[in-house]
Enzyme design. Structure first.
Site, PDB file in Angstrom:
ATOM      1  N   SER A  44       0.837  -1.202   0.000  1.00 55.08           N
ATOM      2  CA  SER A  44       0.000   0.000   0.000  1.00 55.08           C
ATOM      3  C   SER A  44       0.873   1.253   0.000  1.00 55.08           C
ATOM      4  O   SER A  44       1.940   1.262   0.616  1.00 55.08           O
ATOM      5  CB  SER A  44      -0.868  -0.006   1.271  1.00 55.08           C
ATOM      6  OG  SER A  44      -2.085   0.651   1.051  1.00 55.08           O
ATOM      7  N   CYS A  47       2.839   7.244   3.114  1.00 55.21           N
ATOM      8  CA  CYS A  47       3.659   8.444   3.272  1.00 55.21           C
ATOM      9  C   CYS A  47       4.705   8.217   4.352  1.00 55.21           C
ATOM     10  O   CYS A  47       4.395   7.698   5.429  1.00 55.21           O
ATOM     11  CB  CYS A  47       2.795   9.624   3.706  1.00 55.21           C
ATOM     12  SG  CYS A  47       1.728  10.240   2.413  1.00 55.21           S
ATOM     13  N   GLN A 121       1.623   6.311  -6.496  1.00 60.81           N
ATOM     14  CA  GLN A 121       0.316   6.929  -6.259  1.00 60.81           C
ATOM     15  C   GLN A 121       0.430   8.431  -6.488  1.00 60.81           C
ATOM     16  O   GLN A 121       1.248   9.095  -5.845  1.00 60.81           O
ATOM     17  CB  GLN A 121      -0.149   6.660  -4.828  1.00 60.81           C
ATOM     18  CG  GLN A 121      -1.588   7.119  -4.590  1.00 60.81           C
ATOM     19  CD  GLN A 121      -2.027   6.981  -3.142  1.00 60.81           C
ATOM     20  OE1 GLN A 121      -1.350   7.467  -2.237  1.00 60.81           O
ATOM     21  NE2 GLN A 121      -3.171   6.351  -2.914  1.00 60.81           N
ATOM     22  N   TYR A 203      -8.811  13.677   0.407  1.00 62.07           N
ATOM     23  CA  TYR A 203      -7.938  14.583  -0.343  1.00 62.07           C
ATOM     24  C   TYR A 203      -8.684  15.133  -1.563  1.00 62.07           C
ATOM     25  O   TYR A 203      -9.853  14.823  -1.768  1.00 62.07           O
ATOM     26  CB  TYR A 203      -6.630  13.864  -0.700  1.00 62.07           C
ATOM     27  CG  TYR A 203      -5.873  13.465   0.568  1.00 62.07           C
ATOM     28  CD1 TYR A 203      -5.430  14.440   1.466  1.00 62.07           C
ATOM     29  CD2 TYR A 203      -5.660  12.135   0.897  1.00 62.07           C
ATOM     30  CE1 TYR A 203      -4.777  14.104   2.643  1.00 62.07           C
ATOM     31  CE2 TYR A 203      -5.002  11.780   2.079  1.00 62.07           C
ATOM     32  CZ  TYR A 203      -4.571  12.769   2.947  1.00 62.07           C
ATOM     33  OH  TYR A 203      -3.935  12.437   4.116  1.00 62.07           O
ATOM     34  N   ARG A 251      -7.720   4.744  -6.315  1.00 62.20           N
ATOM     35  CA  ARG A 251      -8.109   4.461  -4.927  1.00 62.20           C
ATOM     36  C   ARG A 251      -9.303   5.339  -4.571  1.00 62.20           C
ATOM     37  O   ARG A 251      -9.263   6.558  -4.730  1.00 62.20           O
ATOM     38  CB  ARG A 251      -6.939   4.721  -3.966  1.00 62.20           C
ATOM     39  CG  ARG A 251      -7.327   4.510  -2.516  1.00 62.20           C
ATOM     40  CD  ARG A 251      -6.142   4.423  -1.567  1.00 62.20           C
ATOM     41  NE  ARG A 251      -5.735   3.039  -1.374  1.00 62.20           N
ATOM     42  CZ  ARG A 251      -4.932   2.612  -0.397  1.00 62.20           C
ATOM     43  NH1 ARG A 251      -4.423   3.475   0.464  1.00 62.20           N
ATOM     44  NH2 ARG A 251      -4.632   1.337  -0.277  1.00 62.20           N
ATOM     45  N   GLY A 345      -0.608  -2.582   4.121  1.00 63.51           N
ATOM     46  CA  GLY A 345       0.119  -1.421   4.628  1.00 63.51           C
ATOM     47  C   GLY A 345       0.948  -1.815   5.838  1.00 63.51           C
ATOM     48  O   GLY A 345       2.106  -2.226   5.733  1.00 63.51           O
ATOM     49  N   ARG A 346       0.306  -1.776   6.998  1.00 62.97           N
ATOM     50  CA  ARG A 346       1.051  -1.983   8.230  1.00 62.97           C
ATOM     51  C   ARG A 346       1.654  -3.380   8.345  1.00 62.97           C
ATOM     52  O   ARG A 346       2.731  -3.542   8.927  1.00 62.97           O
ATOM     53  CB  ARG A 346       0.156  -1.644   9.420  1.00 62.97           C
ATOM     54  CG  ARG A 346      -0.038  -0.123   9.525  1.00 62.97           C
ATOM     55  CD  ARG A 346      -1.219   0.262  10.355  1.00 62.97           C
ATOM     56  NE  ARG A 346      -2.485  -0.098   9.723  1.00 62.97           N
ATOM     57  CZ  ARG A 346      -3.683   0.165  10.246  1.00 62.97           C
ATOM     58  NH1 ARG A 346      -3.761   0.766  11.411  1.00 62.97           N
ATOM     59  NH2 ARG A 346      -4.785  -0.178   9.606  1.00 62.97           N
TER      60      ARG A 346
HETATM   61  C1  LIG Z   1       2.368   5.315   7.716  1.00 63.23           C
HETATM   62  C2  LIG Z   1       1.171   5.318   6.804  1.00 63.23           C
HETATM   63  C3  LIG Z   1       1.140   6.168   5.720  1.00 63.23           C
HETATM   64  C4  LIG Z   1       0.058   6.137   4.819  1.00 63.23           C
HETATM   65  N1  LIG Z   1       0.094   6.904   3.679  1.00 63.23           N
HETATM   66  C5  LIG Z   1      -0.835   6.702   2.714  1.00 63.23           C
HETATM   67  C6  LIG Z   1      -0.678   7.242   1.415  1.00 63.23           C
HETATM   68  O1  LIG Z   1       0.344   7.838   1.084  1.00 63.23           O
HETATM   69  N2  LIG Z   1      -1.674   7.048   0.526  1.00 63.23           N
HETATM   70  C7  LIG Z   1      -2.785   6.308   0.824  1.00 63.23           C
HETATM   71  O2  LIG Z   1      -3.667   6.163  -0.017  1.00 63.23           O
HETATM   72  N3  LIG Z   1      -2.933   5.739   2.035  1.00 63.23           N
HETATM   73  C8  LIG Z   1      -1.968   5.894   2.960  1.00 63.23           C
HETATM   74  N4  LIG Z   1      -2.070   5.230   4.152  1.00 63.23           N
HETATM   75  C9  LIG Z   1      -3.139   4.237   4.312  1.00 63.23           C
HETATM   76  C10 LIG Z   1      -2.612   2.868   3.854  1.00 63.23           C
HETATM   77  O3  LIG Z   1      -2.228   2.885   2.497  1.00 63.23           O
HETATM   78  C11 LIG Z   1      -3.663   1.774   4.063  1.00 63.23           C
HETATM   79  O4  LIG Z   1      -4.762   2.052   3.233  1.00 63.23           O
HETATM   80  C12 LIG Z   1      -4.128   1.706   5.510  1.00 63.23           C
HETATM   81  O5  LIG Z   1      -3.010   1.725   6.384  1.00 63.23           O
HETATM   82  C13 LIG Z   1      -4.950   0.460   5.774  1.00 63.23           C
HETATM   83  O6  LIG Z   1      -4.240  -0.702   5.434  1.00 63.23           O
HETATM   84  P1  LIG Z   1      -3.443  -1.575   6.542  1.00 63.23           P
HETATM   85  O7  LIG Z   1      -4.422  -1.913   7.607  1.00 63.23           O
HETATM   86  O8  LIG Z   1      -2.931  -2.762   5.770  1.00 63.23           O
HETATM   87  O9  LIG Z   1      -2.325  -0.730   7.083  1.00 63.23           O
HETATM   88  C14 LIG Z   1      -1.019   5.279   5.071  1.00 63.23           C
HETATM   89  C15 LIG Z   1      -1.001   4.449   6.202  1.00 63.23           C
HETATM   90  C16 LIG Z   1       0.089   4.435   7.036  1.00 63.23           C
HETATM   91  C17 LIG Z   1       0.103   3.469   8.202  1.00 63.23           C
END
Ligand SMILES: Cc1cc2nc3c(=O)[nH]c(=O)nc-3n(C[C@H](O)[C@H](O)[C@H](O)COP(=O)(O)O)c2cc1C
Length: 379
Positions: A44, A47, A121, A203, A251, A345-346
């Site tokens: 994912s 940032c 992205q 956004y 997205r 993501g995480r």
């Molecule tokens: C540190 C961090 C930065 C993130 N930055 C973005 C980003 O740049 N663009 C985006 O669409 N989502 C961003 N997200 C959301 C993640 O892409 C993801 O959708 C969200 O964490 C849920 O997925 P997960 O439970 O697998 O972490 C960010 C999440 C985290 C934890």
């Protein structure tokens, strides 16, 4: 086989089926236009708030390179802003000049050399820009901290205390659309193979979609057709610079989790339109972000039903995101055709080698480790 009966022991048939199978569904390749993704795992966009003047550095390289080495099929660069005004923080990545493109090219080249698909992205933060980094509190910046004027569909702040955005006029809308097109051209020149257009999380593009943030009375506000106009114009601009043989993801926040907000029915209608237009290949189904009062029902895989609904109702490929942490949950979503990709993501921050570990857990035979690390594949 039990010694006593000669019949398969409980569970043995299931194991045989798994062994006969060429690979767990999570590790089956998929074709998107001219590219093949080796598995269904996408990193994912996340940032890092660690860029200077929008330039990536060694942190970003290591962060993304590690996930490519770790076996993700698609490695996506974080929200990369198409103009300086469109950043969230001073530490956000940008793609409005050639120096930024050249730094990103090094990342794209390494990711591709590792057999992963390099994705990026493209984003504009709109009214949610000009805040401090998360570890500094995500607070609206003060003038002495380098605050800048943010823009949005209407002069409504994201939350109390945040900057009141300048409601964009037609000229500014055209500038933003052009900025997305220019960033797309640079992404292509940098060697990326997938663009994900960020139209979620409150956004700019999402701000136009949601009736909670868009109170315009011109052709960009009011009706569904008007609120989706900026996204569709942006898609046209992005596609005009993005080769037809390369895939494009969008997205979306499938729901705002707020009464009177953008909701699942709106997302279905939009995705049917995207399917009919044929320019978008995958809808990455996220949620929320438009209003801090949202209360999503968080639990493992809580957004998978949205990916499933959009896939079924709009007939378009989807990616499921949100608290997907175990190989079994990921495999279930793909095997039962609820989504075409899982987006982690995480889980990938926690373990860059998540895909390699998942392959072992799911008994995927043909998932190679990097040759340099083969001697560690003993646990
Ligand atoms: C540190 C961090 C930065 C993130 N930055 C973005 C980003 O740049 N663009 C985006 O669409 N989502 C961003 N997200 C959301 C993640 O892409 C993801 O959708 C969200 O964490 C849920 O997925 P997960 O439970 O697998 O972490 C960010 C999440 C985290 C934890």
């Amino acid at each position: 086989m039990t010694a006593m009966t000669g019949r398969p022991a409980a569970g043995e048939n299931e194991r045989r089926i798994l062994q006969r199978d060429p690979a767990p569904h999570l590790f089956r390749p998929i074709d998107l236009r001219s590219i093949t993704v080796k598995n269904r795992i996408m990193m994912s966009p996340m940032c890092q708030y660690s860029a200077s003047d929008g330039l990536t550095d060694d942190w970003h390289f290591a962060h993304l390179a590690a996930r490519a080495v770790g076996g993700a099929g698609i490695v996506c660069v974080e929200a990369t802003h198409v103009e300086a005004r469109g950043r969230i923080t001073h530490g956000c990545v940008g793609l409005w000049n050639d120096a930024q493109r050249d730094r990103l090219a090094r990342i794209a080249e390494f990711v591709a050399a590792r057999g992963a698909v390099p994705a990026i992205q493209l984003a504009h933060a709109g009214r949610k820009g000009s805040v401090s980094r998360p570890w500094q509190g995500t607070k609206p910046l003060k003038p002495e901290e380098g605050a800048w004027e943010v823009i949005g569909p209407s002069a409504l702040p994201h939350a109390p205390g945040h900057g009141v955005p300048r409601a964009v006029d037609r000229g500014l809308i055209a500038e933003v659309v052009d900025a997305f097109a220019a960033a797309t051209r640079r992404a292509r020149e940098a060697g990326f193979q997938v663009i994900e257009l960020h139209s979620a999380h409150g956004y700019l593009l999402h701000e136009f979609l949601s009736p909670l943030s868009n109170r315009r009375d011109d052709e960009f506000g009011g009706s569904f057709a008007n609120r989706t106009r900026l996204l569709l114009q942006t898609l046209d601009a992005v596609r005009s610079e993005w080769p037809s043989q390369l895939p494009l993801f969008v997205r979306l926040s499938i729901t705002d989790w707020m009464p009177g907000g953008w909701d699942v029915a709106d997302s279905i209608e939009l995705c049917r339109l995207l399917k009919a237009r044929g320019d978008v290949d995958v809808v990455d189904c996220s949620s929320g972000g438009i209003d801090p009062r949202q209360a999503p029902p968080l639990h493992p895989g809580y957004l998978v039903p949205f990916a499933e609904t959009i896939r079924r109702e709009a007939g378009i490929a989807t990616a499921a995101v949100g608290l997907i942490g175990t190989p079994e949950l990921a495999e279930e979503a793909i095997a039962n055709r609820r989504a075409d990709f899982v987006v982690l993501g995480r889980a990938l921050l926690h373990d860059p080698y998540w895909p390699l570990h998942a392959a072992k857990a799911l008994k995927a035979a043909a998932v190679p480790w990097p040759v340099q690390y083969e001697r560690a594949n003993i646990f």
